[in-house]
Motif scaffolding. Structure first.
Motif, PDB file in Angstrom:
ATOM      1  N   ARG A  55       0.857  -1.181   0.000  1.00  0.00           N
ATOM      2  CA  ARG A  55       0.000   0.000   0.000  1.00  0.00           C
ATOM      3  C   ARG A  55       0.890   1.227   0.000  1.00  0.00           C
ATOM      4  O   ARG A  55       2.104   1.121   0.139  1.00  0.00           O
ATOM      5  N   TYR A  56       0.279   2.375  -0.139  1.00  0.00           N
ATOM      6  CA  TYR A  56       1.023   3.627  -0.255  1.00  0.00           C
ATOM      7  C   TYR A  56       0.413   4.688   0.649  1.00  0.00           C
ATOM      8  O   TYR A  56      -0.797   4.699   0.868  1.00  0.00           O
ATOM      9  N   THR A  57       1.265   5.564   1.184  1.00  0.00           N
ATOM     10  CA  THR A  57       0.798   6.688   1.978  1.00  0.00           C
ATOM     11  C   THR A  57       0.154   7.707   1.035  1.00  0.00           C
ATOM     12  O   THR A  57       0.338   7.634  -0.190  1.00  0.00           O
ATOM     13  N   PRO A  58      -0.602   8.667   1.572  1.00  0.00           N
ATOM     14  CA  PRO A  58      -1.186   9.702   0.708  1.00  0.00           C
ATOM     15  C   PRO A  58      -0.137  10.458  -0.123  1.00  0.00           C
ATOM     16  O   PRO A  58      -0.444  10.932  -1.215  1.00  0.00           O
ATOM     17  N   SER A  59       1.102  10.515   0.366  1.00  0.00           N
ATOM     18  CA  SER A  59       2.155  11.199  -0.388  1.00  0.00           C
ATOM     19  C   SER A  59       2.856  10.278  -1.390  1.00  0.00           C
ATOM     20  O   SER A  59       3.808  10.686  -2.040  1.00  0.00           O
ATOM     21  N   GLY A  60       2.403   9.022  -1.498  1.00  0.00           N
ATOM     22  CA  GLY A  60       2.947   8.101  -2.489  1.00  0.00           C
ATOM     23  C   GLY A  60       4.082   7.219  -2.018  1.00  0.00           C
ATOM     24  O   GLY A  60       4.682   6.491  -2.803  1.00  0.00           O
ATOM     25  N   LEU A  61       4.385   7.231  -0.735  1.00  0.00           N
ATOM     26  CA  LEU A  61       5.463   6.412  -0.177  1.00  0.00           C
ATOM     27  C   LEU A  61       4.961   4.981   0.026  1.00  0.00           C
ATOM     28  O   LEU A  61       3.913   4.769   0.634  1.00  0.00           O
ATOM     29  N   GLN A  62       5.712   3.983  -0.473  1.00  0.00           N
ATOM     30  CA  GLN A  62       5.300   2.581  -0.306  1.00  0.00           C
ATOM     31  C   GLN A  62       5.434   2.160   1.148  1.00  0.00           C
ATOM     32  O   GLN A  62       6.372   2.555   1.848  1.00  0.00           O
TER      33      GLN A  62
END
Length: 94
Positions: free
Chosen positions: A17-24
């Motif tokens: 999954r990814y954080t809202p900022s796009g970090l895996q």
């Protein structure tokens, strides 16, 4: 200082999954089996703990074929400010 080195086997992982900022984000379970010296004797340890990693470390962990034997480096911290449930945060592994 909050530094941890722990060996074990990653036996389970959640879908990437990814954080809202796009970090895996990697979330999984590490199983540790070993022995430690305590009070003049040997104590056998067997336990599982939740582990989490972010960014490049998460991507590397996600690509491992399970079960995967690893030596983790990281730290222990509560999952969030609202809980005291501890997680192992992985900063590196080999």
């Amino acid at each position: 200082m909050n530094t941890l080195v722990l060996d074990g086997t990653i036996v389970k992982r959640e879908e990437a999954r990814y954080t809202p900022s796009g970090l895996q984000v990697f979330e999984g379970v590490l199983r540790h089996e070993g022995e430690v010296r305590e009070a003049g004797g040997i104590r056998k340890l067997e336990f599982e703990c939740m582990v989490v990693a972010f960014g490049e470390t998460a991507a590397r962990l996600q690509s491992l074929e399970l079960p995967a034997r690893v030596v983790l480096k990281g730290y222990i911290s509560p999952r969030s400010r609202r809980t005291q449930r501890l997680l192992v945060y992985i900063t590196d592994f080999n």
